[in-house]
Write a protein that holds these residues in place. Structure first.
Motif, PDB file in Angstrom:
ATOM      1  N   GLY A 214      22.220  -9.771  23.893  1.00 27.91           N
ATOM      2  CA  GLY A 214      21.793 -11.251  23.539  1.00 27.91           C
ATOM      3  C   GLY A 214      22.073 -11.568  22.067  1.00 27.91           C
ATOM      4  O   GLY A 214      21.829 -12.609  21.825  1.00 27.91           O
ATOM      5  N   ARG A 215      22.272 -10.429  21.367  1.00 24.87           N
ATOM      6  CA  ARG A 215      22.667 -10.804  20.024  1.00 24.87           C
ATOM      7  C   ARG A 215      23.656 -11.730  19.718  1.00 24.87           C
ATOM      8  O   ARG A 215      24.637 -11.430  20.436  1.00 24.87           O
ATOM      9  CB  ARG A 215      22.772  -9.766  19.146  1.00 24.87           C
ATOM     10  CG  ARG A 215      21.454  -9.091  18.764  1.00 24.87           C
ATOM     11  CD  ARG A 215      21.515  -7.584  17.909  1.00 24.87           C
ATOM     12  NE  ARG A 215      22.331  -6.541  18.376  1.00 24.87           N
ATOM     13  CZ  ARG A 215      22.824  -5.680  17.967  1.00 24.87           C
ATOM     14  NH1 ARG A 215      22.650  -5.579  16.482  1.00 24.87           N
ATOM     15  NH2 ARG A 215      23.374  -4.787  18.282  1.00 24.87           N
ATOM     16  N   ILE A 216      23.795 -12.659  18.600  1.00 23.52           N
ATOM     17  CA  ILE A 216      24.916 -13.336  18.490  1.00 23.52           C
ATOM     18  C   ILE A 216      25.869 -12.484  17.417  1.00 23.52           C
ATOM     19  O   ILE A 216      25.302 -12.050  16.240  1.00 23.52           O
ATOM     20  CB  ILE A 216      24.561 -14.660  17.520  1.00 23.52           C
ATOM     21  CG1 ILE A 216      23.713 -15.578  18.443  1.00 23.52           C
ATOM     22  CG2 ILE A 216      25.967 -15.226  17.116  1.00 23.52           C
ATOM     23  CD1 ILE A 216      24.278 -15.891  19.830  1.00 23.52           C
ATOM     24  N   ALA A 217      27.038 -11.987  18.123  1.00 26.37           N
ATOM     25  CA  ALA A 217      27.794 -11.100  17.100  1.00 26.37           C
ATOM     26  C   ALA A 217      28.784 -11.736  16.360  1.00 26.37           C
ATOM     27  O   ALA A 217      29.320 -11.201  15.244  1.00 26.37           O
ATOM     28  CB  ALA A 217      28.623 -10.251  18.177  1.00 26.37           C
ATOM     29  N   ALA A 218      29.279 -12.909  16.285  1.00 25.03           N
ATOM     30  CA  ALA A 218      30.216 -13.802  15.559  1.00 25.03           C
ATOM     31  C   ALA A 218      29.990 -15.215  15.842  1.00 25.03           C
ATOM     32  O   ALA A 218      29.326 -15.566  17.007  1.00 25.03           O
ATOM     33  CB  ALA A 218      31.845 -13.293  15.826  1.00 25.03           C
ATOM     34  N   PHE A 219      30.328 -16.141  15.059  1.00 23.42           N
ATOM     35  CA  PHE A 219      30.306 -17.608  15.031  1.00 23.42           C
ATOM     36  C   PHE A 219      31.436 -18.132  14.183  1.00 23.42           C
ATOM     37  O   PHE A 219      32.077 -17.612  13.352  1.00 23.42           O
ATOM     38  CB  PHE A 219      29.022 -17.985  14.517  1.00 23.42           C
ATOM     39  CG  PHE A 219      28.551 -17.733  13.149  1.00 23.42           C
ATOM     40  CD1 PHE A 219      29.016 -18.762  12.166  1.00 23.42           C
ATOM     41  CD2 PHE A 219      28.303 -16.411  12.622  1.00 23.42           C
ATOM     42  CE1 PHE A 219      28.941 -18.482  10.692  1.00 23.42           C
ATOM     43  CE2 PHE A 219      28.011 -16.147  11.400  1.00 23.42           C
ATOM     44  CZ  PHE A 219      28.345 -17.249  10.167  1.00 23.42           C
ATOM     45  N   ALA A 220      31.948 -19.415  14.677  1.00 28.13           N
ATOM     46  CA  ALA A 220      32.612 -20.190  13.941  1.00 28.13           C
ATOM     47  C   ALA A 220      32.227 -21.633  14.011  1.00 28.13           C
ATOM     48  O   ALA A 220      32.005 -22.110  15.230  1.00 28.13           O
ATOM     49  CB  ALA A 220      34.257 -20.035  14.444  1.00 28.13           C
ATOM     50  N   VAL A 221      31.986 -22.521  13.052  1.00 27.32           N
ATOM     51  CA  VAL A 221      31.750 -23.770  13.117  1.00 27.32           C
ATOM     52  C   VAL A 221      32.991 -24.549  12.786  1.00 27.32           C
ATOM     53  O   VAL A 221      33.634 -24.189  12.112  1.00 27.32           O
ATOM     54  CB  VAL A 221      30.621 -24.351  12.234  1.00 27.32           C
ATOM     55  CG1 VAL A 221      30.316 -25.669  12.328  1.00 27.32           C
ATOM     56  CG2 VAL A 221      29.526 -23.312  12.438  1.00 27.32           C
TER      57      VAL A 221
END
Length: 306
Positions: A214-221
């Motif tokens: 459930g953790r957010i491992a990566a992101f891109a806006v």
């Protein structure tokens, strides 16, 4: 032309972004960054440390916005953008001087320099800054473009991971991932109130890789300039516990697919010139460096005497 300066408010952002897009369409990108950089710099960079109108100023003539200043970015830097019709003019010099003085007055007295940056092609801005006593001291960012008409490979994810758009209820986990990506100190409440609830942000445009736990491992806006057909990434990050697993690549590929489906032709991303890991990631995705930005600085004590 008679100009006046006033505080920015949240309600100004849609008109400001439309104005920027028109400036870029008229004059090219050299003196301007992507319209998505506006909410990023105004909200995510300043982080609500002071009322936004005390640090962000609009310059107007009788009927329109002709300039923008964002003061105290990173504690000691400012940005100034002027309409194409004012580039190189005494009016632009006035905007720069005002931002220099405002930033110098607001920053920590222990900081010796006020900073700003510009595109390598912006000889007009270089000349004005030199009039105010600024000197170049570093190459700051590499500016990279990618043609969205080129093939986009399918994202490859480790077992159990999935890519999706962010949701407002992800604020706590997104704050943790930013902190582990950039050594920052966001709280979930702060990220929700100072970024997600602000104008310009859309959780559908924050693409995340969610781990099996459930953790957010990566992101891109990603941001969209429909008038000029250009998308932009800011920011992109991977939690340090999940690095080197292709997750940053996966979220960027999904975002680029969505940008292409919107009819955009190009996507851009900037990174610190010293960040070799970011360079390798973006190059692997087909980004090519098109510009650099140069950092300029002037002593705090000279503000008001330029």
């Amino acid at each position: 032309m008679t100009l006046s300066m006033r505080p920015y408010s949240d309600a100004d952002l849609p008109v400001l972004q439309d104005t920027f897009a028109r400036w870029i369409a008229e004059a090219g990108r050299c003196g301007y960054d992507h319209v998505g950089e506006l909410p990023h710099r105004i909200y995510e960079n300043l982080r609500g440390r002071r009322p936004v109108g005390s640090l962000v100023h609009l310059w107007e003539d009788a009927s329109r916005i002709v300039g923008l200043a964002v003061n105290l970015r990173f504690g000691s830097a400012f940005d100034v953008f002027a309409a194409p019709c004012l580039r190189g003019s005494p009016a632009e010099l006035r905007m720069l001087r005002a931002a220099y003085e405002s930033t110098a007055a607001a920053m920590d007295p222990a900081e010796p320099y006020v900073l700003t940056d510009l595109f390598d092609c912006d000889t007009t801005r270089i000349g004005l800054l030199e009039q105010l006593g600024f000197e170049r001291f570093r190459t700051w960012d590499h500016v990279n473009d990618r043609d969205l008409g080129l093939p986009l490979p399918s994202p490859a994810l480790p077992e159990g991971f999935r890519v999706r758009s962010a949701r407002l209820e992800d604020a706590d986990r997104l704050a943790v991932t930013r902190n582990h990506s950039f050594e920052e100190d966001w709280t979930g409440e702060q990220y929700r109130s100072e970024v997600m609830d602000k104008p310009g942000y859309d959780p559908a445009r924050e693409i995340v890789a969610e781990a099996p736990d459930g953790r957010i491992a990566a992101f891109a806006v990603y941001w969209v300039d429909e008038l000029n057909g250009v998308g932009h990434f800011e920011p992109v990050g991977t939690h340090r516990d999940f690095q080197r697993r292709g997750l940053g690549r996966a979220v960027m590929l999904e975002a680029m697919r969505r940008m292409r489906d919107l009819g955009l032709s190009t996507v851009t991303v900037n990174h610190n010139a010293e960040n070799t890991a970011a360079h390798a990631l973006y190059a692997s995705l087909g980004f090519v460096r098109t510009h650099e930005t140069y950092g300029f600085r002037a002593p705090v004590g000279r503000a008001g005497r330029g």
